[in-house]
Write a protein that holds these residues in place. Sequence first.
Motif: not given
Lengths: 354, 354, 354, 354
Positions: A318-344
């Motif tokens: 398994v690979v990821q960027d620890n600062l993106v999917k492992g941190a800030a990117g995933q946080a934005v992904q969560n924000m998108n979900l919480m605000f009804g935006l397309p997840e991407t």
Amino acid sequence: MSTHTTTPIKAGIVGGTGYTGVELLRLLSQHPDVQLHAITSRKESGMPVADMYPNLRGHVDLCFQTPEEAALDQCDVVFFATPHGVAMEQARGLLDHDVRVIDLAADFRLQDVETFAQWYKMPHSSPDVLKEAVYGLPELDRDRIRQARVVGNPGCYPTTVLLGLAPVLQAGRPLIDTTHVIADSKSGVSGAGRKAAVGSLFSEAADNFSAYGVAGHRHHPEISECLARIAGAPVGLTFVPHLVPMIRGMFSTLYLRILPDALDTDFQALYEQRYAGEAFVDVMPAGSLPQTRSVRASNMLRIAVHRPAGGDTLVVLVVQDNLVKGAAGQAVQNMNLMFGLPETTGLQHVAVLP
Amino acid sequence: MSTHTTTPIKAGIVGGTGYTGVELLRLLSQHPDVQLHAITSRKESGMPVADMYPNLRGHVDLCFQTPEEAALDQCDVVFFATPHGVAMEQARGLLDHDVRVIDLAADFRLQDVETFAQWYKMPHSSPDVLKEAVYGLPELDRDRIRQARVVGNPGCYPTTVLLGLAPVLQAGRPLIDTTHVIADSKSGVSGAGRKAAVGSLFSEAADNFSAYGVAGHRHHPEISECLARIAGAPVGLTFVPHLVPMIRGMFSTLYLRILPDALDTDFQALYEQRYAGEAFVDVMPAGSLPQTRSVRASNMLRIAVHRPAGGDTLVVLVVQDNLVKGAAGQAVQNMNLMFGLPETTGLQHVAVLP
Amino acid sequence: MSTHTTTPIKAGIVGGTGYTGVELLRLLSQHPDVQLHAITSRKESGMPVADMYPNLRGHVDLCFQTPEEAALDQCDVVFFATPHGVAMEQARGLLDHDVRVIDLAADFRLQDVETFAQWYKMPHSSPDVLKEAVYGLPELDRDRIRQARVVGNPGCYPTTVLLGLAPVLQAGRPLIDTTHVIADSKSGVSGAGRKAAVGSLFSEAADNFSAYGVAGHRHHPEISECLARIAGAPVGLTFVPHLVPMIRGMFSTLYLRILPDALDTDFQALYEQRYAGEAFVDVMPAGSLPQTRSVRASNMLRIAVHRPAGGDTLVVLVVQDNLVKGAAGQAVQNMNLMFGLPETTGLQHVAVLP
Amino acid sequence: MSTHTTTPIKAGIVGGTGYTGVELLRLLSQHPDVQLHAITSRKESGMPVADMYPNLRGHVDLCFQTPEEAALDQCDVVFFATPHGVAMEQARGLLDHDVRVIDLAADFRLQDVETFAQWYKMPHSSPDVLKEAVYGLPELDRDRIRQARVVGNPGCYPTTVLLGLAPVLQAGRPLIDTTHVIADSKSGVSGAGRKAAVGSLFSEAADNFSAYGVAGHRHHPEISECLARIAGAPVGLTFVPHLVPMIRGMFSTLYLRILPDALDTDFQALYEQRYAGEAFVDVMPAGSLPQTRSVRASNMLRIAVHRPAGGDTLVVLVVQDNLVKGAAGQAVQNMNLMFGLPETTGLQHVAVLP
């Protein structure tokens, strides 16, 4: 640039001087539906963010502000890129102003407050907020995140281990020996943050490779709690993190013993089906060897499934960027979900290679 | 192993927790005529040196000691691998016990105490000791070092710039425009020491290149004072240091304007003659392109002399390991001279490549 | 995503297996007004681009094609990310089909065909196309690029040196001694391309620093020809490139001697005025120390102007990402100009730091 | 310098242009009892070795020679630092001249010629010499090496895995589940040699982490054959090698399942006892976290033994320098044994840190 005429999401960041903070700024400043409202740092208050992070010159005009100046209660969402223990102090107040909270530290990751107290050396000060908090791993719990007011953004290691294990644990029938799961994980140095520590110095970490936390790492109980949740029973995990002389990137090699009755499983198909339709989980073709650079600066996580010599050991990479999917990117992904935006939304940057 | 039956030199190190300290330990523990007597660190007293520096396990059995325990006045020589300002406080006391002093910091480098005070933000507390101190660049001042009781070991940058310029400045006739000498220097990160500083973090320094100290660097006055001494008049120097994402290594590119009357000079021959017989200065064949790794972990300094397109600009390329010839190795070279040993004793390690 | 309803630009890439090729793909696949039409590689024809460059998985579906299959004459623009000598063979044919040509190699950089032949060891096969070709440095020649059918995209080093020198050479009065301009340049290893060469191996280039091309480098005549054009007379340049152990990034340190009559010039203001309004040239505040990582993966070039000790030497520091502003990004910037798009379209990525 | 009056060992090297070759030269040129007789490279014949490896300037005066010129049959020992398949062609001829042979490639590692043929894609041309060859891991087979005329120097990965496993396999009673042994190994890039290959380029390997050879690696059968020998029965091994962005260094993390009856074993004591008296195996104190840099450029291998949470998984961490204990240093150690020298002669260099 956004094309919609809807009001943008007003976002605030608490404690934006670290690497997850600057990465949030990089992503949010390019997000079409977000307006950066404020970023706080008591210590650096008054300093333009772009003075500390010159990559943001011309993109982010904000200065660091004290929490008092920042008026975070006017935000729609506040990200905490702070040390453990800060978000749990402030979350209640924000919720009372109808502000969503996404914590990139550990305050809302563990539901078991005793485990939290044991590993983070402080009592949990906000167990009531914790109760409603959702663990923010969208591929495991998308629907609850959509409804959440508080999200505990997962740790970097847990994201790789959990997404690497979920398909075999959620298959509906026993596939692997869950008493002996091994996760040999490797992280770039940015995972240690921007804190001035001798062990993170270039001259200490470069041209070197080491293990750490063998006797116990804070992400271990986090992984274990989630594994138990998705497996329905405790999972015996040996987790050994290592430090790699690279800035970004995380690589987990998982070793699983296939049960005798499950030897005929098509694990490649199992993983592909589990993650079909996921925008940020890429199950690579059989035989693939993922590299961390293939996800550098992107929110993608890639998985490859191997079964050496066709035997009874399953090896999941398994690979990821620890600062993106492992941190800030995933946080934005969560924000998108919480605000009804397309997840991407705002997260489709192509990884930077070479 | 040494073949002589003479008493070994008893050596002490003050402040051995930094990179020049551990490098001194690496060299001295392999030196055939040295007995390590003590190493002090008030902060780490009691800790085995090899616990901090595991490369020394099995080679150095000493523990860090407080200065009180260390009985440094029983040493034959004491090396100061301390911050600026420490050696000048203690040198007099050691000299009174007939102990030689080699300071790897700046206390005994600059003869001009006002310049010292200006750049190091402290008055010089021991101007009388300073007066007898010798600047420890053997290739420029070998005879005086042999007689010295106190040596100011040169800075890393000055070693490269001074040895790169000496041949044209000591040629006996004017060769270059001494009003506009340019030294574009590049250093590995270990030059910043083992101090926990954000700018030296792996995630800050890796995959990055930057200049620093453009407005002024402490090594500038040190170089200038020495240049004036060897040229017999002030030399106009522009010095710009840069930070390279590597652990060890220093590279100086010197740009000199050849005087019209000196255009027929054979600079290659000039450099070869100047350094003929020097064990630690290698004037490479014409056309060579030195690499820092060719001297990694060795006391060698290599020079190449170029004259692009046969024009009136002389380009001199100089490489060294900043921790060896630029610090600890040169200190041992000075010790060898001060104690009448062959200059190369304990310093003939082959550079580590790759 | 683009909001316009105009037909997208159909873009082709010849020879996309190298680093400028993949970087073009990264940028063009995220460009709102471009449709990737074809990418050729005779050797890899049939292979999905994303197999070679896994960062493109999910973003680029193209396979490498033979030139025959690619039907490049149906493109609006073709980028050549090929070795020197390829574009000049094919440009005429494409122009005849009304296809714009942007060459990232050297075929259309030098107007002097004899100089071209001398440095690239081949005669120029298309001098007539060369005559109409425009040197693609937008900040110097924006209007001609807008009209151009063929653009020679500048070399990476020339971009930094030319933009670093233009303000003093175009000031309208003599400011510096143009007979002795020094450019000490440093490049990340990706500048050497993806060719399997011993000198570019990790174990050769890591933890190492070296100069190369001191006796002569192909970018020297390119810089010189352009300098003469903008200065109106030949400029005496000493150019020494160095190799830095980092993937991306280029840093040029320029040393200029200020003329006695120009000592009262406010160079900071001069540079700021020269580049006011430029989207991709950032003149940093006085005293700034640019870092290559501040532009990593972005099209920005940053400049800082210093005058050490207020003397008569001007030190100009220039950073860029050699693969973006030094290659693929600048090519896209040129494309935007040639097709009447806003110059910044698809190029506003925030640099990736850390 | 040696103190003995005995005749030095005349040593030859076949194929010295790679990294194991230059490392042999570094070690042998500093070995007190060795005289370098010849080094061959048909391709580079005539070139001074120090031109290719400038770290050797002043230490090695030899030129590369053709095999014909080299008169290797006058040597006492010949090292093969060649591709697989070369040593087995020439060993017989050398033995007939009473020359000892140490092969750093794989020709004399595997006793099973069919396994050899399968993994190295060539039949074994010298099975009779193979029969007398000894696998050169001194800590496992010191006495036979002393008598050997031909030594197959172990692969780098096998050295770490075998020395990491030997104590539990040779304990005299069953301690671990030998059907499921996991070796997660990580190597610096120099392990791939000095061959110009795209995957070893700086721009491919830096700031990146990847697995390779998951489906099968040549060192797997080598490890398995030896494990079977020391365990007395086949051992089920899962071996996954990874590539680390560092030049030198190898790290193996071994995961072993302790048998129920062996849970009371003191594994720390077991390892310490097994390697008591070994000069080049350092069993670190309980709780230690070895780093590859602690053995950089030295012949030391360090081991730490962990049992996370006191459970039934044993985690063994092993570090070495892949070019020294993993190749050239071990070859010299074998030579010392074969010629009756103290095993540590010429091998006591302190590791270079930082």
